[in-house]
Motif scaffolding. Structure first.
Motif, mmCIF file in Angstrom:
data_model
loop_
_atom_site.group_PDB
_atom_site.id
_atom_site.type_symbol
_atom_site.label_atom_id
_atom_site.label_comp_id
_atom_site.label_asym_id
_atom_site.label_seq_id
_atom_site.Cartn_x
_atom_site.Cartn_y
_atom_site.Cartn_z
ATOM 1 N N ALA A 183 -42.266 23.158 -45.604
ATOM 2 C CA ALA A 183 -41.643 24.242 -46.363
ATOM 3 C C ALA A 183 -40.268 24.561 -45.778
ATOM 4 C CB ALA A 183 -42.538 25.477 -46.356
ATOM 5 N N ALA A 184 -40.178 24.568 -44.448
ATOM 6 C CA ALA A 184 -38.882 24.796 -43.798
ATOM 7 C C ALA A 184 -37.894 23.690 -44.170
ATOM 8 C CB ALA A 184 -39.058 24.865 -42.281
ATOM 9 N N TYR A 185 -38.389 22.460 -44.205
ATOM 10 C CA TYR A 185 -37.559 21.320 -44.604
ATOM 11 C C TYR A 185 -37.021 21.500 -46.017
ATOM 12 C CZ TYR A 185 -36.423 16.490 -45.973
ATOM 13 O OH TYR A 185 -35.780 15.365 -46.450
ATOM 14 N N SER A 186 -37.851 21.992 -46.905
ATOM 15 C CA SER A 186 -37.422 22.166 -48.296
ATOM 16 C C SER A 186 -36.292 23.177 -48.409
ATOM 17 C CB SER A 186 -38.606 22.600 -49.174
ATOM 18 O OG SER A 186 -38.928 23.962 -48.988
ATOM 19 N N ASN A 187 -36.147 24.025 -47.376
ATOM 20 C CA ASN A 187 -35.090 25.035 -47.339
ATOM 21 C C ASN A 187 -33.921 24.632 -46.435
ATOM 22 O OD1 ASN A 187 -36.979 26.481 -48.775
ATOM 23 N ND2 ASN A 187 -37.488 27.891 -47.125
ATOM 24 N N PHE A 188 -33.923 23.385 -45.917
ATOM 25 C CA PHE A 188 -32.943 22.937 -44.936
ATOM 26 C C PHE A 188 -33.001 23.794 -43.665
ATOM 27 C CE2 PHE A 188 -31.106 20.856 -48.641
ATOM 28 C CZ PHE A 188 -30.586 19.671 -48.122
ATOM 29 N N GLU A 189 -34.197 24.202 -43.284
ATOM 30 C CA GLU A 189 -34.340 25.080 -42.128
ATOM 31 C C GLU A 189 -35.301 24.527 -41.075
ATOM 32 O OE1 GLU A 189 -33.396 29.420 -44.148
ATOM 33 O OE2 GLU A 189 -35.490 28.778 -44.040
ATOM 34 N N GLU A 190 -35.574 23.234 -41.121
ATOM 35 C CA GLU A 190 -36.559 22.658 -40.208
ATOM 36 C C GLU A 190 -36.104 22.648 -38.756
ATOM 37 O OE1 GLU A 190 -34.139 19.038 -41.556
ATOM 38 O OE2 GLU A 190 -34.775 20.990 -42.360
ATOM 39 N N GLU A 191 -34.801 22.820 -38.512
ATOM 40 C CA GLU A 191 -34.306 22.847 -37.135
ATOM 41 C C GLU A 191 -34.431 24.230 -36.516
ATOM 42 O OE1 GLU A 191 -33.452 20.188 -35.392
ATOM 43 O OE2 GLU A 191 -33.947 18.980 -37.165
ATOM 44 N N TYR B 207 -51.662 25.373 -32.332
ATOM 45 C CA TYR B 207 -51.275 24.223 -33.145
ATOM 46 C C TYR B 207 -49.770 24.350 -33.373
ATOM 47 C CZ TYR B 207 -56.250 23.537 -34.097
ATOM 48 O OH TYR B 207 -57.606 23.314 -33.969
ATOM 49 N N THR B 208 -49.008 23.517 -32.698
ATOM 50 C CA THR B 208 -47.553 23.681 -32.705
ATOM 51 C C THR B 208 -46.893 23.170 -33.980
ATOM 52 O OG1 THR B 208 -47.101 21.514 -31.712
ATOM 53 C CG2 THR B 208 -47.519 23.377 -30.194
ATOM 54 N N VAL B 209 -47.544 22.228 -34.686
ATOM 55 C CA VAL B 209 -46.962 21.502 -35.827
ATOM 56 C C VAL B 209 -45.697 20.763 -35.377
ATOM 57 C CG1 VAL B 209 -46.455 21.604 -38.283
ATOM 58 C CG2 VAL B 209 -47.843 23.390 -37.277
ATOM 59 N N ASP B 210 -45.678 20.399 -34.112
ATOM 60 C CA ASP B 210 -44.615 19.582 -33.537
ATOM 61 C C ASP B 210 -45.270 18.271 -33.114
ATOM 62 O OD1 ASP B 210 -42.799 18.283 -31.794
ATOM 63 O OD2 ASP B 210 -41.888 20.186 -31.227
ATOM 64 N N ASP B 211 -44.881 17.176 -33.762
ATOM 65 C CA ASP B 211 -45.560 15.894 -33.531
ATOM 66 C C ASP B 211 -45.451 15.416 -32.093
ATOM 67 O OD1 ASP B 211 -46.411 15.778 -36.135
ATOM 68 O OD2 ASP B 211 -44.724 14.552 -36.830
ATOM 69 N N THR B 212 -44.440 15.869 -31.348
ATOM 70 C CA THR B 212 -44.295 15.418 -29.959
ATOM 71 C C THR B 212 -45.333 16.074 -29.051
ATOM 72 O OG1 THR B 212 -42.639 17.150 -29.503
ATOM 73 C CG2 THR B 212 -41.823 15.009 -30.261
ATOM 74 N N THR B 213 -45.704 17.323 -29.360
ATOM 75 C CA THR B 213 -46.728 18.037 -28.597
ATOM 76 C C THR B 213 -47.572 18.846 -29.573
ATOM 77 O OG1 THR B 213 -45.098 18.295 -26.809
ATOM 78 C CG2 THR B 213 -47.145 19.529 -26.595
ATOM 79 N N GLY C 64 -36.475 26.229 -28.702
ATOM 80 C CA GLY C 64 -35.206 26.459 -29.381
ATOM 81 C C GLY C 64 -35.342 27.044 -30.781
ATOM 82 N N LYS C 65 -36.544 27.014 -31.344
ATOM 83 C CA LYS C 65 -36.739 27.564 -32.686
ATOM 84 C C LYS C 65 -37.101 29.051 -32.608
ATOM 85 C CE LYS C 65 -38.084 23.345 -35.146
ATOM 86 N NZ LYS C 65 -39.012 22.755 -36.138
ATOM 87 N N PHE C 66 -36.941 29.729 -33.742
ATOM 88 C CA PHE C 66 -37.315 31.138 -33.819
ATOM 89 C C PHE C 66 -38.779 31.320 -33.437
ATOM 90 C CE2 PHE C 66 -33.945 31.289 -37.283
ATOM 91 C CZ PHE C 66 -32.991 31.905 -36.475
#
Length: 542
Positions: A490-498, A35-41, A506-508
């Protein structure tokens, strides 16, 4: 002739493709239920990791043909999700708790006493500290008093913090050392008295007088606490934690340990609202590495509902003329919000009661003056009135802890009454208003397990599957929403969603292998899901 030429070149192309060297990667995961939690895939079955980041996501056949890995992992169809993020916890506090009396789960004051005696017989410390008692779990649901402590430990100071961190039981020795008297008045809290005498229970701000006399841990103790907490978190699949309130000293220690490779977990650390701490960071600015993010301040607006310290608009339903209390003055809070608004930092404020939430939400919007994407956070947002719900939009982030709902549901209606309880623990309503919710535990107030969080969010039940049908089930989240709240939101709330929160190129490469499929397993099995392995930047850490 033309057909033969085409066939010739096609054969050459196939031959070249078969002999081309495969790209070398560090880790190749195949045969997985991802489950990638990436809406594109949203779903995949394989991915490749190089230099600590995901470089390809797809199916096993394609990736095996393209990559040669130092470590190929056959997941055997096990479920893989992004590394979990606890959006609100006390990581350092959890580590320190391992060195104190553990009072979590005590069912009576007598059991509290038994644990203290056993601890002291073993440790023989000069100042006994502990945390985790909750009078709401006892048959007699009243604050304890200090007489038994005074009798057993007349010469050893004792300070026992309630499970929520907003009340403390101390003995007479500690009262004397902290110079707390029955005539003393401390704003932003209460020194509980009975028949004109101090009972030993302090609520909110008066606790600071005792905290000032508790011996500080040594650097060795601090390092051990951080390492102990990391082991516990990796075991639950947590790869990033948001520690809600630390000093520059502890933050700098974390940074040094991470750089030395002694501490690996990623941390978003909120700076405690202490004047000199705020001055220091506002002067020096945001600090960010791949593993540490120091870009926010943690502020307390009020106390907790369980200790009746949460600030309410109307009196507590079970205590006449008692409203709780703000622990920061309105003018001070407004001035602080303006200072932070003029910087690059986030403001993250603890707000439990409807009065506190009203002050925080209104002050946020006034201080930001129409600015967008500031992502200021309301931590807990437990009781929110209809008028404040109407104000909310996606410029604010609600950081909530689902297990608070299932821990508090036994007595919350007694505190609030049947009308106010409708706006309490209203996670679905908060999501609908803001578009995202960041999910955490607030451990060690609650259990560390993110699977308890997941279950409480989805089922709105405790671990005994109570109540049937779920507590205020209209505010339950879907499994997809819950997974997002523990990863990408949660990553978004930390400005870390990228950089984290999904299995995306490209993500960790932070990911978790689970023993069961959290998205399809029978609901009552969710709390018992086990972590098979935890990976951070492609490295197996559990």
């Amino acid at each position: 002739m033309k057909k033969k030429v085409i066939l010739f070149f096609a054969s050459i192309t196939i031959l070249i493709s078969c002999t081309l060297p495969k790209e070398k990667v560090d880790v190749l995961v195949i045969n997985a239920n991802v489950y990638t939690v990436d809406d594109t895939t949203p779903k995949a079955e394989a991915f490749a990791v190089k230099d600590g980041k995901f470089i390809a996501i797809g199916n096993s056949k394609e990736l095996l043909e393209k990559f040669e890995a130092s470590d190929t992992i056959d997941a055997e169809r096990k479920t893989i999700i992004p590394g979990l993020i606890d959006a609100h916890c006390h990581f350092y506090g959890l580590g320190l708790q391992q060195q104190k009396v553990n009072l979590i789960g005590t069912k009576s004051y007598d059991e509290v006493i038994e644990r203290i005696v056993a601890f002291q017989n073993d440790k023989k410390v000069s100042f006994i500290t502990g945390r985790g008692w909750d009078q709401n779990d006892w048959e007699v649901k009243e604050f304890p008093t200090k007489e038994k402590l005074d009798s057993l430990f007349p010469d050893i100071p004792i300070a026992l913090t309630r499970v929520d961190g907003h009340a403390m039981l101390i003995n007479q020795k500690a009262l004397d050392m902290a110079k707390i008297t029955k005539d003393m008045v401390v704003e932003g809290g209460e020194i509980i008295k009975k028949d004109g005498k101090i009972t030993g229970v302090l609520v909110d701000n008066p606790m600071e007088l005792v905290e000032a006399i508790i011996p500080k841990p040594s650097v060795k103790d601090e390092i051990q606490a951080l390492k102990d907490a990391e082991v516990i978190n990796f075991g639950y699949g947590l790869t990033t934690v948001d520690d809600a309130g630390l000093s520059p000293h502890v933050i700098n220690l974390i940074d040094s340990l991470q750089k030395a490779g002694t501490l690996k977990i990623r941390m978003y650390t909120m700076v405690s609202n202490v004047p000199e701490y705020v001055d220091y960071y506002l002067e020096n600015g945001v600090y960010k590495t791949d593993r540490l993010n120091v870009s926010s301040f943690k502020v307390y607006a009020d106390g907790a509902l369980g200790s009746r310290g949460a600030a309410l608009k109307e009196p507590y339903h079970d205590q006449k003329n008692h409203y709780g209390a703000m622990v920061i003055g309105h003018d001070d809070f407004t001035a602080l919000a303006k200072r932070i608004a003029a910087s690059s930092f986030q403001m993250n404020t603890h707000a439990i009661g409807d009065s506190a939430n009203a002050v925080v939400i209104k002050t946020y919007y006034e201080a930001l003056k129409g600015e967008t994407n500031r992502r200021w956070r309301v931590e807990h947002a437990q009781v929110v009135s209809p008028e404040e719900f109407e104000m909310l939009d996606d410029n604010l982030v609600m950081s909530v802890q689902p297990t608070h709902a299932t821990s508090d549901m036994y007595w919350a209606d007694e505190r609030l009454g049947e009308e106010r309880i409708k706006g309490a623990y209203a996670y679905k309503q908060l999501l609908e208003k803001t578009g995202k919710v960041a999910l955490g535990t607030d451990y060690p107030v609650e259990n560390v397990s993110p699977f308890y969080t997941f279950y409480a969010a989805v089922a709105r039940k405790d671990l005994k599957q109570y109540p049937e049908g779920g507590f205020q089930i209209k505010d339950a989240l879907t499994r997809e929403e819950t997974l997002k709240g523990m990863t990408i939101w949660a990553a978004y709330s930390n400005f870390e969603e990228e950089e984290k929160g999904s299995i995306t190129q490209g993500k960790f490469a932070d990911f978790v292998i689970l023993e069961e499929d959290i998205m399809t397993v029978k609901e009552d099995r969710i709390p018992n899901i086990k972590v098979n392995a935890t990976y951070l930047a492609g490295e197996k850490v559990y």
